[in-house]
Write an enzyme that holds these catalytic residues in place. Structure first.
Site, PDB file in Angstrom:
ATOM      1  N   LYS A 110     -13.081   5.509 -31.031  1.00  0.00           N
ATOM      2  CA  LYS A 110     -12.153   5.072 -32.084  1.00  0.00           C
ATOM      3  C   LYS A 110     -11.339   3.868 -31.620  1.00  0.00           C
ATOM      4  CE  LYS A 110     -12.133   9.239 -34.778  1.00  0.00           C
ATOM      5  NZ  LYS A 110     -11.710  10.618 -34.812  1.00  0.00           N
ATOM      6  N   LYS A 189     -25.283   7.714 -36.610  1.00  0.00           N
ATOM      7  CA  LYS A 189     -24.795   9.039 -36.996  1.00  0.00           C
ATOM      8  C   LYS A 189     -24.007   8.944 -38.301  1.00  0.00           C
ATOM      9  CE  LYS A 189     -20.700  11.353 -36.098  1.00  0.00           C
ATOM     10  NZ  LYS A 189     -20.425  12.603 -36.760  1.00  0.00           N
ATOM     11  N   LYS A 192     -17.821  10.035 -41.953  1.00  0.00           N
ATOM     12  CA  LYS A 192     -16.885   9.526 -42.964  1.00  0.00           C
ATOM     13  C   LYS A 192     -16.318   8.194 -42.520  1.00  0.00           C
ATOM     14  CE  LYS A 192     -15.327  14.158 -43.600  1.00  0.00           C
ATOM     15  NZ  LYS A 192     -14.656  14.762 -42.442  1.00  0.00           N
TER      16      LYS A 192
HETATM   17  P1  ADP Z   1     -16.908  12.822 -39.763  1.00  0.00           P
HETATM   18  O1  ADP Z   1     -17.592  12.245 -38.542  1.00  0.00           O
HETATM   19  O2  ADP Z   1     -17.646  12.500 -40.988  1.00  0.00           O
HETATM   20  O3  ADP Z   1     -15.446  12.458 -39.853  1.00  0.00           O
HETATM   21  P2  ADP Z   1     -15.951  15.383 -38.931  1.00  0.00           P
HETATM   22  O4  ADP Z   1     -15.540  14.788 -37.636  1.00  0.00           O
HETATM   23  O5  ADP Z   1     -14.881  15.802 -39.891  1.00  0.00           O
HETATM   24  O6  ADP Z   1     -16.977  14.377 -39.634  1.00  0.00           O
HETATM   25  O7  ADP Z   1     -16.920  16.597 -38.646  1.00  0.00           O
HETATM   26  C1  ADP Z   1     -16.869  17.880 -39.211  1.00  0.00           C
HETATM   27  C2  ADP Z   1     -18.016  18.676 -38.643  1.00  0.00           C
HETATM   28  O8  ADP Z   1     -19.262  18.119 -39.094  1.00  0.00           O
HETATM   29  C3  ADP Z   1     -18.087  18.666 -37.114  1.00  0.00           C
HETATM   30  O9  ADP Z   1     -18.546  19.914 -36.653  1.00  0.00           O
HETATM   31  C4  ADP Z   1     -19.107  17.614 -36.817  1.00  0.00           C
HETATM   32  O10 ADP Z   1     -19.752  17.813 -35.582  1.00  0.00           O
HETATM   33  C5  ADP Z   1     -20.067  17.792 -37.975  1.00  0.00           C
HETATM   34  N1  ADP Z   1     -20.746  16.533 -38.248  1.00  0.00           N
HETATM   35  C6  ADP Z   1     -20.183  15.377 -38.672  1.00  0.00           C
HETATM   36  N2  ADP Z   1     -21.101  14.403 -38.828  1.00  0.00           N
HETATM   37  C7  ADP Z   1     -22.296  14.951 -38.473  1.00  0.00           C
HETATM   38  C8  ADP Z   1     -23.633  14.455 -38.421  1.00  0.00           C
HETATM   39  N3  ADP Z   1     -23.925  13.217 -38.775  1.00  0.00           N
HETATM   40  N4  ADP Z   1     -24.603  15.294 -38.012  1.00  0.00           N
HETATM   41  C9  ADP Z   1     -24.317  16.578 -37.660  1.00  0.00           C
HETATM   42  N5  ADP Z   1     -23.082  17.107 -37.693  1.00  0.00           N
HETATM   43  C10 ADP Z   1     -22.077  16.312 -38.093  1.00  0.00           C
END
Ligand code: ADP
Ligand code: TRP
Length: 321
Positions: A110, A189, A192
Site C-alpha cells: 500500500k 489479483k 477492490k
Molecule cells: P480486497 O483486496 O478486494 O480489498 P479484502 O482485503 O477485503 O479484499 O479481502 C476479503 C477477503 O477476500 C480476504 O480473505 C481475502 O484474502 C479474500 N480475497 C480478496 N481478493 C481475493 C482474490 N482475488 N482471490 C482470493 N481471495 C481474495
C-alpha cells in the site's frame, strides 16, 4: 473447532472475496461453531466517509446472507459492536515487535502504491490478531494475500503465551489452493483497491460490458492456442461452469476454432447464472431493512459473550486484573 473470518466493508464485494473467503466460510457453517464479522474498524484505514461505511456495512451483511450464510448456524456481527477487541489489540501491540509490522506485505504494497500511511494502517495486523485471538479461533479461511497476517497472529499468540502463560489458541490459516488468488480483469489479483473487479451483485449491463471488454491477444480464432489454460477467460470460467463444460471450452480454445468473443459470452452467462439464486434472495432480504440490523445485533450479543470471556482471561494473565 472454531472457524472465524472477517471482510472489510470497504467497497462492493467481488468474486475474489466470494471464492477466497465467503464460499469456504459458508461451506464450513454446517459443521457449526463459525464466527464471521464485518471489519468496520479495519475499513477506517482506507475509507474515511462515514455514510459510505454505514452503507457498505449493511451491503456486506446482505451479501453474506444472500450467498447462504445462515445466522442460525453461525454468528455474524459488526466488529465495532464488540469494542473490547480494540483493548485486546492494545494489549497485543505491546508484545508486537516493530520489525514484524514493518515486514507486512500488505503495508509495504500500500505504501509503495503511494498511499500515505496512518498509524491504523501500520497497526492493522495487530487488530486482526485481536479479532482472531479474542474468539479462541482454530481456523481462519482467507485468500492467499492474508496468509502473512494470520502467521503474524500466530507469532503474537505464541509470544503472549510464552510470556504471560497459556492464554490464546494458536490459529491456522485455511487457504483453498484452487481459489487462493482469483485474477482480476487485468490479470493481477482481483482487489477492490485495484479497480479490476467483477462484483457478486453488479448491474447486468455493466458486468456484461466488463466481461466482453476482457483484453485477449490478437491471434485469430482458428489458430491453436497451446497456452489455453493460462487464458484469463478460461481461468474465470472454471470458477463458474461445471468442470466438464470448462474443460470442453479449454480444449476447443487449445485446438483452435473457438473465438474469444464466444468464449467471453459463455463466461458471462455462467457467471451471471451462478449468482441468480443469491440475487433473488438478496432482493428479498433488502426489502426488510430491520432484519439485517437484527441479525447483526443478535450476533454481537453472542460474539460479546465469547469474546468478553477471552478478553478477561487475557487481562488477568497480564496483570490488568
Ligand atoms: P480486497 O483486496 O478486494 O480489498 P479484502 O482485503 O477485503 O479484499 O479481502 C476479503 C477477503 O477476500 C480476504 O480473505 C481475502 O484474502 C479474500 N480475497 C480478496 N481478493 C481475493 C482474490 N482475488 N482471490 C482470493 N481471495 C481474495
Ligand atoms: N484483513 C482482512 C482482509 O482485508 C479482513 C480481516 C480483518 C480479517 N480481521 C480479520 C480476516 C480476521 C480474517 C480474520 O481481508
Amino acid at each position: 473447532m472454531r472457524t472465524l473470518t472477517g471482510i472489510q466493508p470497504s467497497g462492493q464485494l467481488h468474486i475474489g472475496n466470494y471464492f477466497g473467503a465467503m464460499r469456504p466460510a459458508i461451506d464450513a457453517q454446517a459443521a457449526g461453531d463459525c464466527f464471521y464479522f464485518i471489519a468496520d474498524y479495519h475499513s477506517m484505514t482506507s475509507l474515511t466517509d462515514a455514510g459510505q461505511r454505514r452503507a457498505n456495512t449493511r451491503d456486506v451483511a446482505l451479501d453474506w446472507l444472500a450467498c447462504g450464510l445462515d445466522p442460525k448456524q453461525c454468528v455474524l456481527w459488526r466488529q465495532s459492536d464488540v469494542p473490547g477487541v480494540t483493548e485486546l489489540s492494545w494489549i497485543l501491540g505491546t508484545l508486537t515487535p516493530m520489525g514484524l509490522l514493518e515486514r507486512a506485505h500488505s503495508y509495504k504494497d500500500k505504501t509503495a502504491k503511494g498511499i500515505s500511511p496512518n498509524f491504523g494502517l501500520f497497526a492493522y495486523p495487530v487488530l486482526m490478531a485481536a479479532d482472531i485471538l479474542m474468539f479462541d479461533t482454530h481456523v481462519v479461511p482467507v485468500g492467499r494475500d492474508q496468509k502473512q497476517h494470520v502467521e503474524m497472529t500466530r507469532d503474537i499468540a505464541i509470544k503472549f503465551n510464552q510470556h504471560y502463560g497459556e492464554t490464546f489458541v494458536v490459529p491456522e490459516p485455511r487457504i483453498r489452493d484452487d481459489v487462493a488468488a482469483v485474477p482480476g480483469l487485468d490479470g493481477q489479483k482481483m482487489s477492490k483497491s485495484y479497480g479490476n473487479t467483477l462484483e457478486i451483485f453488479g448491474e447486468e449491463k455493466a458486468l456484461r460490458k466488463k466481461v466482453m471488454g476482457l483484453v485477449m491477444d490478437s491471434r485469430t480464432p482458428q489458430e491453436p492456442k497451446p497456452d489455453a489454460d493460462k487464458n484469463l477467460a478460461i481461468q474465470l470460467l472454471k470458477l463458474f461452469a461445471p468442470a466438464d463444460v470448462a474443460a470442453d471450452f479449454e480444449h476447443r480454445l487449445r485446438a483452435g476454432g473457438l473465438g474469444y468473443g464466444d468464449l467471453k459470452k459463455a463466461l458471462f452467462e455462467h457467471y451471471w447464472n451462478y449468482f441468480a439464486p443469491a440475487r433473488v434472495k438478496r432482493a428479498e432480504l433488502a426489502a426488510s431493512p430491520d432484519y439485517v440490523e437484527q441479525v447483526l445485533r443478535d450476533g454481537a450479543r453472542r460474539a460479546q459473550a465469547v469474546g468478553g470471556a477471552v478478553l478477561q482471561r487475557a487481562r488477568r494473565a497480564c496483570g490488568l486484573e
